[in-house]
Design a protein around this motif. Structure first.
Motif, short mmCIF file in Angstrom:
data_model
loop_
_atom_site.label_atom_id
_atom_site.label_comp_id
_atom_site.label_asym_id
_atom_site.label_seq_id
_atom_site.Cartn_x
_atom_site.Cartn_y
_atom_site.Cartn_z
N CYS A 73 0.90 -1.44 0.01
CA CYS A 73 0.18 0.18 0.16
C CYS A 73 0.75 1.39 0.04
O CYS A 73 1.85 1.44 0.69
CB CYS A 73 -1.09 0.10 1.30
N THR A 74 0.49 2.19 -0.79
CA THR A 74 0.96 3.65 -0.82
C THR A 74 -0.02 4.56 -0.74
O THR A 74 0.17 5.77 -1.29
CB THR A 74 1.87 3.61 -2.22
N LYS A 75 -0.81 4.28 0.11
CA LYS A 75 -2.27 5.25 -0.05
C LYS A 75 -1.74 6.40 0.81
O LYS A 75 -2.26 7.56 0.54
CB LYS A 75 -3.34 4.67 0.54
N GLN A 160 -7.38 6.75 5.29
CA GLN A 160 -7.11 6.26 4.59
C GLN A 160 -6.92 4.47 4.97
O GLN A 160 -7.12 3.79 4.03
CB GLN A 160 -5.76 6.49 3.79
N CYS A 161 -6.55 4.31 6.03
CA CYS A 161 -6.17 3.02 6.44
C CYS A 161 -7.05 2.24 6.98
O CYS A 161 -7.20 1.12 7.18
CB CYS A 161 -4.98 3.10 7.61
N TYR A 164 -8.98 -0.86 5.75
CA TYR A 164 -8.24 -2.16 5.92
C TYR A 164 -8.78 -2.89 7.32
O TYR A 164 -9.06 -3.89 7.14
CB TYR A 164 -6.82 -2.03 6.17
S1 SF4 Z 1 -0.64 3.53 6.97
FE1 SF4 Z 1 -2.32 2.32 5.86
S2 SF4 Z 1 -2.89 3.55 4.13
FE2 SF4 Z 1 -1.08 4.58 4.84
S3 SF4 Z 1 0.37 3.34 3.52
FE3 SF4 Z 1 0.34 2.24 5.44
S4 SF4 Z 1 -1.22 0.62 4.86
FE4 SF4 Z 1 -1.34 2.30 3.32
#
Ligand code: SF4
Length: 257
Positions: A73-75, A160-161, A164
């Motif tokens: 993930c690069t969100k 963003q996270c 998940y």
């Molecule tokens: S904190 Fe969550 S949304 Fe941000 S890069 Fe990591 S996995 Fe992705």
């Protein structure tokens, strides 16, 4: 429906701000009260249709696939400073899920949530207090990457996270969630209330009973509060044993209903 409501609130607020704005060097002046109000309006991450596991094996495979997705993930910008993502530890079909806020140094190094001294205390709570094995529960965080210098995650990073976490819970389907510490509790319950105010009663996260207790790291600093955490854990154990079954507010469905 909830997302529509939040979106409507955001749109209405934006419209009010537009109407109230006076062009002056390209800025909009807000009172501290309005700024605080806007800060509290947080958009729930959109909840995709439930990822339904047909069999327990499906759930495990889908969680593994999700962990692989998260690892790439690069969100948000936390992807640049992490050593690795920290997805979860424990039983993928556990009745109890512990949720913390974000990985720290040790977790970032090992890729496992709640290791180090605070993690050992959580393990002691599970093993010595609850008479369970750490492998019997599921442990994760709202945020999957370590914030630099252990700073608090930003609202955007949480937004963003959190999707998940929601997908993890869809697949694990716990009977009860334990929020560890104020940061996790505030994120999950979208409130600014302190842990002291939030603990001692049942809350619900997407229809799942949720109990708030102190973070193990706080208990290491304030051992006098351990008895309160034990009270919280005993309530959680009542749900696990079937002694009580907290009912969500009318109309609030669980993620998999
Ligand atoms: S904190 Fe969550 S949304 Fe941000 S890069 Fe990591 S996995 Fe992705």
């Amino acid at each position: 429906m909830k997302d529509d409501l939040y979106s409507q609130i955001i749109e209405d607020t934006a419209e009010l701000v537009r109407r109230a704005a006076h062009p002056r060097k390209g800025t909009i002046s807000l009172s501290p009260e309005t700024a605080a109000l806007l800060e509290r309006i947080r958009v729930r991450p959109s909840v995709d249709p439930p990822v339904v596991a047909e069999t327990p094996g499906d759930g495990v495979a889908l969680l593994q696939a999700l962990a692989a997705e998260v690892s790439e993930c690069t969100k948000c910008d936390l992807c640049h400073s992490r050593t690795q993502t920290v997805f979860a530890d424990g039983n993928p079909s556990a009745d109890l899920v512990f949720v913390g806020e974000a990985p720290g140094y040790n977790e970032d190094q090992q890729g496992i949530p709640f290791v180090g001294r605070a993690g050992q205390l959580l393990t002691d709570i599970i093993v010595k207090g609850m008479k369970m094995r750490r492998e019997d529960v599921y442990i994760c965080n709202v945020i999957k990457c370590r914030p630099p210098e252990n700073r608090d995650p930003t609202l955007e990073e949480k937004r963003q996270c959190e999707s998940y976490l929601i997908r993890q819970l869809e697949l694990v389907r716990p009977k009860v969630i334990c929020a560890l510490g104020g940061h996790a509790a505030k994120t999950l319950l979208q409130t600014d209330e302190s842990t002291g105010h939030l603990r001692g009663k049942w809350h619900f996260y997407h229809g799942i009973p949720l109990r708030v207790t102190y973070h193990p790291a706080y208990l290491l600093r304030s051992p006098g509060e351990k008895s309160k955490t034990w009270d919280d854990i005993q309530e959680i154990m009542k749900v696990l044993s079937g002694e009580i079954a907290p009912e969500p507010p009318a109309g609030e469905k669980t993620l998999w209903d």
